[in-house]
Design a protein around this motif. Structure first.
Motif, mmCIF file in Angstrom:
data_model
loop_
_atom_site.group_PDB
_atom_site.id
_atom_site.type_symbol
_atom_site.label_atom_id
_atom_site.label_comp_id
_atom_site.label_asym_id
_atom_site.label_seq_id
_atom_site.Cartn_x
_atom_site.Cartn_y
_atom_site.Cartn_z
ATOM 1 N N MET A 6 0.825 -1.199 0.000
ATOM 2 C CA MET A 6 0.000 0.000 0.000
ATOM 3 C C MET A 6 0.867 1.260 0.000
ATOM 4 O O MET A 6 0.580 2.243 -0.699
ATOM 5 C CB MET A 6 -0.932 -0.002 1.221
ATOM 6 N N PHE A 56 2.172 1.812 -3.510
ATOM 7 C CA PHE A 56 1.122 2.332 -4.392
ATOM 8 C C PHE A 56 0.829 3.803 -4.093
ATOM 9 O O PHE A 56 0.673 4.617 -5.000
ATOM 10 C CB PHE A 56 -0.160 1.512 -4.232
ATOM 11 N N LEU A 57 0.748 4.143 -2.819
ATOM 12 C CA LEU A 57 0.418 5.522 -2.447
ATOM 13 C C LEU A 57 1.530 6.493 -2.843
ATOM 14 O O LEU A 57 1.261 7.674 -3.077
ATOM 15 C CB LEU A 57 0.161 5.609 -0.938
ATOM 16 N N PRO A 91 1.074 7.195 -7.140
ATOM 17 C CA PRO A 91 -0.336 7.218 -7.533
ATOM 18 C C PRO A 91 -0.500 7.395 -9.035
ATOM 19 O O PRO A 91 0.281 8.095 -9.684
ATOM 20 C CB PRO A 91 -0.887 8.427 -6.779
ATOM 21 N N ARG A 139 -7.555 -5.067 -2.000
ATOM 22 C CA ARG A 139 -8.855 -4.695 -2.573
ATOM 23 C C ARG A 139 -9.973 -4.901 -1.549
ATOM 24 O O ARG A 139 -10.904 -4.096 -1.465
ATOM 25 C CB ARG A 139 -9.123 -5.505 -3.844
ATOM 26 N N LEU A 180 -9.802 -1.954 0.884
ATOM 27 C CA LEU A 180 -10.377 -0.728 0.311
ATOM 28 C C LEU A 180 -11.904 -0.801 0.281
ATOM 29 O O LEU A 180 -12.587 0.191 0.551
ATOM 30 C CB LEU A 180 -9.830 -0.506 -1.103
ATOM 31 N N ILE A 199 -11.127 4.899 -4.012
ATOM 32 C CA ILE A 199 -9.903 4.537 -4.714
ATOM 33 C C ILE A 199 -9.906 3.038 -5.003
ATOM 34 O O ILE A 199 -10.310 2.233 -4.164
ATOM 35 C CB ILE A 199 -8.673 4.936 -3.881
ATOM 36 N N GLN A 200 -9.441 2.677 -6.190
ATOM 37 C CA GLN A 200 -9.442 1.280 -6.600
ATOM 38 C C GLN A 200 -8.058 0.848 -7.081
ATOM 39 O O GLN A 200 -7.295 1.659 -7.617
ATOM 40 C CB GLN A 200 -10.459 1.043 -7.720
ATOM 41 N N LEU A 201 -7.755 -0.425 -6.878
ATOM 42 C CA LEU A 201 -6.557 -1.036 -7.440
ATOM 43 C C LEU A 201 -6.939 -1.658 -8.775
ATOM 44 O O LEU A 201 -7.644 -2.663 -8.823
ATOM 45 C CB LEU A 201 -6.004 -2.102 -6.494
ATOM 46 N N TYR A 250 -0.267 -3.182 -12.042
ATOM 47 C CA TYR A 250 -1.404 -2.584 -11.343
ATOM 48 C C TYR A 250 -1.252 -1.076 -11.246
ATOM 49 O O TYR A 250 -0.152 -0.525 -11.351
ATOM 50 C CB TYR A 250 -1.530 -3.179 -9.931
ATOM 51 N N GLN A 251 -2.375 -0.410 -10.998
ATOM 52 C CA GLN A 251 -2.387 1.034 -10.871
ATOM 53 C C GLN A 251 -3.388 1.414 -9.790
ATOM 54 O O GLN A 251 -4.503 0.876 -9.740
ATOM 55 C CB GLN A 251 -2.792 1.670 -12.203
ATOM 56 N N LEU A 252 -2.981 2.325 -8.904
ATOM 57 C CA LEU A 252 -3.900 2.855 -7.901
ATOM 58 C C LEU A 252 -4.696 3.983 -8.557
ATOM 59 O O LEU A 252 -4.142 5.037 -8.859
ATOM 60 C CB LEU A 252 -3.118 3.373 -6.688
#
Length: 226
Positions: free
Chosen positions: A159, A162-163, A166, A199, A202, A209-211, A219-221
């Motif tokens: 996480m 990903f954060l 973004p 997921r 979330l 916000i979605q993965l 993957y993309q946040l």
């Protein structure tokens, strides 16, 4: 490890690409600053080799915009501008190293290894915020409004990555390398399991916000437009 080369000298760019791939790096190549900035914003890299004198958008502008967007990917300027004031300007704008052309590839490789060995320059104690999410790194707690949940160490590392990147498409190999380690023997199915766990987190927090799965890449946040 994935390296982005932003260099308008096509012969040099292709030589760097060849040499880096011989040393087991994956590479992307751009020949102008605008294209390079697009790659930086859309995809995650472990390091960027950036020329200063680029068409469309110069290297200093590329770096300034990158840092303004809180993208902390390490950058090495590789440039013919070798005066002291030029070096100071480049480093003050957020570059991690500065190498003057012409150079020996072995020196560049040593500098790359040095930077990749450094611990990430992430601010300890400061929560990461994106959209409706806030993540307390030390406590490994994820917040969305009045709701919260605790993450495992692996969930938290994913996480956090990903954060800090973004809206960027992050290749699976980069996630495995960053979270499990470059030399770890791990099945790719483990990554899928942890993506599924995140997921669920979330969804339980009712976050917008979605993965997002980027088929064939990673993957993309995804942050919805307000």
């Amino acid at each position: 490890m994935r390296i982005l080369i932003i260099e308008d000298d096509r012969s040099l760019a292709q030589t760097l690409q060849f040499q880096l791939e011989r040393n087991h790096f994956e590479t992307d190549v751009c020949y102008d600053g605008a294209e390079g900035l697009h790659f930086i914003e859309q995809q995650s890299h472990d390091l960027i080799l950036l020329d200063r004198m680029l068409p469309v958008l110069d290297g200093i502008s590329v770096l300034k915009i990158t840092r303004e967007k809180n993208i902390s990917t390490p950058v090495i300027f590789v440039t013919a501008l070798g005066a002291l004031n030029e070096k100071v300007t480049g480093l003050d704008c957020g570059a991690d190293d500065y190498l003057v052309k012409p150079f020996d590839f072995e020196e560049l490789l040593a500098r790359i290894r040095c930077i990749l060995r450094r611990p990430s320059k992430w601010e300890g104690g400061k929560p990461l915020e994106l959209g409706d999410l806030s993540y307390d790194i030390e406590q490994k707690k994820l917040y969305c409004g009045d709701l919260s949940c605790s993450l495992s160490a692996r969930e938290g590392a994913l996480m956090e990555f990903f954060l800090r990147n973004p809206k960027q498409t992050i290749p699976r190999i980069s996630l495995l390398s960053k979270v499990w380690g470059p030399d770890a023997e791990v099945e790719e199915g483990n990554l899928d399991n942890y993506i599924y766990f995140l997921r669920r987190r979330l969804k339980s927090l009712e976050s917008s916000i979605q993965l997002k799965t980027i088929r064939g890449i990673g993957y993309q946040l995804e942050v919805p437009h307000v």
